[in-house]
Design a protein around this motif. Structure first.
Motif, PDB file in Angstrom:
ATOM      1  N   ILE A  21       0.841  -1.208   0.000  1.00 20.14           N
ATOM      2  CA  ILE A  21       0.000   0.000   0.000  1.00 20.14           C
ATOM      3  C   ILE A  21       0.870   1.251   0.000  1.00 20.14           C
ATOM      4  O   ILE A  21       0.616   2.196  -0.755  1.00 20.14           O
ATOM      5  CB  ILE A  21      -0.974  -0.023   1.197  1.00 20.14           C
ATOM      6  N   LEU A  22       1.918   1.269   0.813  1.00 24.20           N
ATOM      7  CA  LEU A  22       2.823   2.418   0.838  1.00 24.20           C
ATOM      8  C   LEU A  22       3.544   2.588  -0.495  1.00 24.20           C
ATOM      9  O   LEU A  22       3.761   3.714  -0.951  1.00 24.20           O
ATOM     10  CB  LEU A  22       3.838   2.269   1.966  1.00 24.20           C
ATOM     11  N   SER A  23       3.904   1.487  -1.124  1.00 29.23           N
ATOM     12  CA  SER A  23       4.586   1.560  -2.419  1.00 29.23           C
ATOM     13  C   SER A  23       3.665   2.115  -3.499  1.00 29.23           C
ATOM     14  O   SER A  23       4.076   2.950  -4.320  1.00 29.23           O
ATOM     15  CB  SER A  23       5.094   0.181  -2.814  1.00 29.23           C
ATOM     16  N   VAL A  24       2.431   1.673  -3.515  1.00 31.12           N
ATOM     17  CA  VAL A  24       1.461   2.198  -4.486  1.00 31.12           C
ATOM     18  C   VAL A  24       1.192   3.674  -4.202  1.00 31.12           C
ATOM     19  O   VAL A  24       1.128   4.491  -5.125  1.00 31.12           O
ATOM     20  CB  VAL A  24       0.148   1.381  -4.445  1.00 31.12           C
ATOM     21  N   PHE A  25       1.087   4.035  -2.928  1.00 34.46           N
ATOM     22  CA  PHE A  25       0.884   5.439  -2.574  1.00 34.46           C
ATOM     23  C   PHE A  25       2.091   6.280  -2.992  1.00 34.46           C
ATOM     24  O   PHE A  25       1.936   7.397  -3.486  1.00 34.46           O
ATOM     25  CB  PHE A  25       0.621   5.581  -1.073  1.00 34.46           C
ATOM     26  N   ALA A  26       3.297   5.751  -2.814  1.00 29.28           N
ATOM     27  CA  ALA A  26       4.501   6.469  -3.235  1.00 29.28           C
ATOM     28  C   ALA A  26       4.502   6.691  -4.739  1.00 29.28           C
ATOM     29  O   ALA A  26       4.882   7.771  -5.216  1.00 29.28           O
ATOM     30  CB  ALA A  26       5.751   5.688  -2.815  1.00 29.28           C
ATOM     31  N   SER A  27       4.051   5.705  -5.494  1.00 28.73           N
ATOM     32  CA  SER A  27       4.007   5.874  -6.952  1.00 28.73           C
ATOM     33  C   SER A  27       2.968   6.923  -7.335  1.00 28.73           C
ATOM     34  O   SER A  27       3.190   7.724  -8.246  1.00 28.73           O
ATOM     35  CB  SER A  27       3.705   4.551  -7.648  1.00 28.73           C
ATOM     36  N   TRP A  28       1.868   6.970  -6.613  1.00 29.18           N
ATOM     37  CA  TRP A  28       0.848   7.981  -6.881  1.00 29.18           C
ATOM     38  C   TRP A  28       1.366   9.374  -6.544  1.00 29.18           C
ATOM     39  O   TRP A  28       1.159  10.320  -7.297  1.00 29.18           O
ATOM     40  CB  TRP A  28      -0.418   7.668  -6.089  1.00 29.18           C
ATOM     41  N   VAL A  29       2.053   9.501  -5.411  1.00 27.89           N
ATOM     42  CA  VAL A  29       2.622  10.789  -5.015  1.00 27.89           C
ATOM     43  C   VAL A  29       3.654  11.244  -6.041  1.00 27.89           C
ATOM     44  O   VAL A  29       3.694  12.420  -6.422  1.00 27.89           O
ATOM     45  CB  VAL A  29       3.243  10.712  -3.604  1.00 27.89           C
ATOM     46  N   GLY A  30       4.486  10.321  -6.516  1.00 26.63           N
ATOM     47  CA  GLY A  30       5.480  10.669  -7.529  1.00 26.63           C
ATOM     48  C   GLY A  30       4.836  11.159  -8.811  1.00 26.63           C
ATOM     49  O   GLY A  30       5.266  12.164  -9.392  1.00 26.63           O
ATOM     50  N   ALA A  31       3.806  10.475  -9.246  1.00 26.65           N
ATOM     51  CA  ALA A  31       3.115  10.880 -10.474  1.00 26.65           C
ATOM     52  C   ALA A  31       2.401  12.212 -10.289  1.00 26.65           C
ATOM     53  O   ALA A  31       2.483  13.094 -11.158  1.00 26.65           O
ATOM     54  CB  ALA A  31       2.118   9.799 -10.891  1.00 26.65           C
ATOM     55  N   ALA A  32       1.715  12.378  -9.177  1.00 22.96           N
ATOM     56  CA  ALA A  32       1.017  13.637  -8.921  1.00 22.96           C
ATOM     57  C   ALA A  32       2.002  14.793  -8.855  1.00 22.96           C
ATOM     58  O   ALA A  32       1.731  15.881  -9.375  1.00 22.96           O
ATOM     59  CB  ALA A  32       0.212  13.539  -7.623  1.00 22.96           C
ATOM     60  N   SER A  33       3.152  14.564  -8.261  1.00 29.75           N
ATOM     61  CA  SER A  33       4.170  15.612  -8.176  1.00 29.75           C
ATOM     62  C   SER A  33       4.672  16.012  -9.555  1.00 29.75           C
ATOM     63  O   SER A  33       4.822  17.203  -9.853  1.00 29.75           O
ATOM     64  CB  SER A  33       5.345  15.132  -7.322  1.00 29.75           C
ATOM     65  N   LYS A  34       4.934  15.036 -10.391  1.00 25.32           N
ATOM     66  CA  LYS A  34       5.392  15.327 -11.754  1.00 25.32           C
ATOM     67  C   LYS A  34       4.324  16.097 -12.540  1.00 25.32           C
ATOM     68  O   LYS A  34       4.628  17.042 -13.263  1.00 25.32           O
ATOM     69  CB  LYS A  34       5.760  14.042 -12.474  1.00 25.32           C
ATOM     70  N   LEU A  35       3.081  15.688 -12.392  1.00 23.84           N
ATOM     71  CA  LEU A  35       1.997  16.361 -13.110  1.00 23.84           C
ATOM     72  C   LEU A  35       1.767  17.788 -12.600  1.00 23.84           C
ATOM     73  O   LEU A  35       1.467  18.689 -13.385  1.00 23.84           O
ATOM     74  CB  LEU A  35       0.710  15.540 -13.003  1.00 23.84           C
ATOM     75  N   VAL A  36       1.935  17.995 -11.306  1.00 20.51           N
ATOM     76  CA  VAL A  36       1.764  19.339 -10.745  1.00 20.51           C
ATOM     77  C   VAL A  36       2.879  20.257 -11.234  1.00 20.51           C
ATOM     78  O   VAL A  36       2.631  21.420 -11.565  1.00 20.51           O
ATOM     79  CB  VAL A  36       1.706  19.266  -9.195  1.00 20.51           C
ATOM     80  N   ILE A  37       4.092  19.744 -11.315  1.00 24.09           N
ATOM     81  CA  ILE A  37       5.189  20.558 -11.840  1.00 24.09           C
ATOM     82  C   ILE A  37       4.933  20.907 -13.301  1.00 24.09           C
ATOM     83  O   ILE A  37       5.126  22.046 -13.728  1.00 24.09           O
ATOM     84  CB  ILE A  37       6.534  19.843 -11.648  1.00 24.09           C
ATOM     85  N   ARG A  38       4.475  19.944 -14.066  1.00 24.06           N
ATOM     86  CA  ARG A  38       4.159  20.215 -15.479  1.00 24.06           C
ATOM     87  C   ARG A  38       3.049  21.259 -15.590  1.00 24.06           C
ATOM     88  O   ARG A  38       3.101  22.163 -16.426  1.00 24.06           O
ATOM     89  CB  ARG A  38       3.752  18.915 -16.182  1.00 24.06           C
ATOM     90  N   LYS A  39       2.037  21.146 -14.741  1.00 22.06           N
ATOM     91  CA  LYS A  39       0.945  22.114 -14.747  1.00 22.06           C
ATOM     92  C   LYS A  39       1.446  23.509 -14.397  1.00 22.06           C
ATOM     93  O   LYS A  39       1.005  24.504 -14.966  1.00 22.06           O
ATOM     94  CB  LYS A  39      -0.148  21.677 -13.758  1.00 22.06           C
TER      95      LYS A  39
END
Length: 112
Positions: A21-39
């Protein structure tokens, strides 16, 4: 009939699930962070900083960029390290590619 199996604490028996669960959450946080920077970059694309017709746009862009950096440099690694505390890295390895999946799935809706 007596049970000769060693007794395990609850945390030991479900620890691998917490790790996943923590690993999946970490992958979600990583993706959200990348998308927020792009935005944050797309918000100010083609707009000069001296243009006064967009009040607060650059401040919003800097805030989003900082939020994305915080997620990528603090939250994502912290969740990854926490996941390895509970689960074997060989179990967590397949989940490391999930970040790319999340970015592909949500990039069109979040960044346009």
């Amino acid at each position: 009939a007596s049970n000769n199996y060693p007794k395990m604490a609850i945390s030991e028996s479900i620890g691998w699930m917490i790790g996943v669960i923590l690993s999946v959450f970490a992958s979600w946080v990583g993706a959200a962070s990348k998308l927020v920077i792009r935005k944050s970059w797309k918000l100010i694309e083609g707009v000069e900083e001296t243009d006064l017709s967009y009040p607060g746009l650059f401040a919003r862009s800097r805030f989003l960029h900082s939020l994305g950096l915080l997620g990528m440099t603090v939250l994502n690694p912290a969740c990854g390290i926490g996941a390895m505390k509970f689960a074997n890295p060989s179990l967590l390895a397949p989940f490391s590619g999930l970040t790319l999946v999340w970015v592909v799935l949500f990039s069109k809706t979040t960044t346009g």
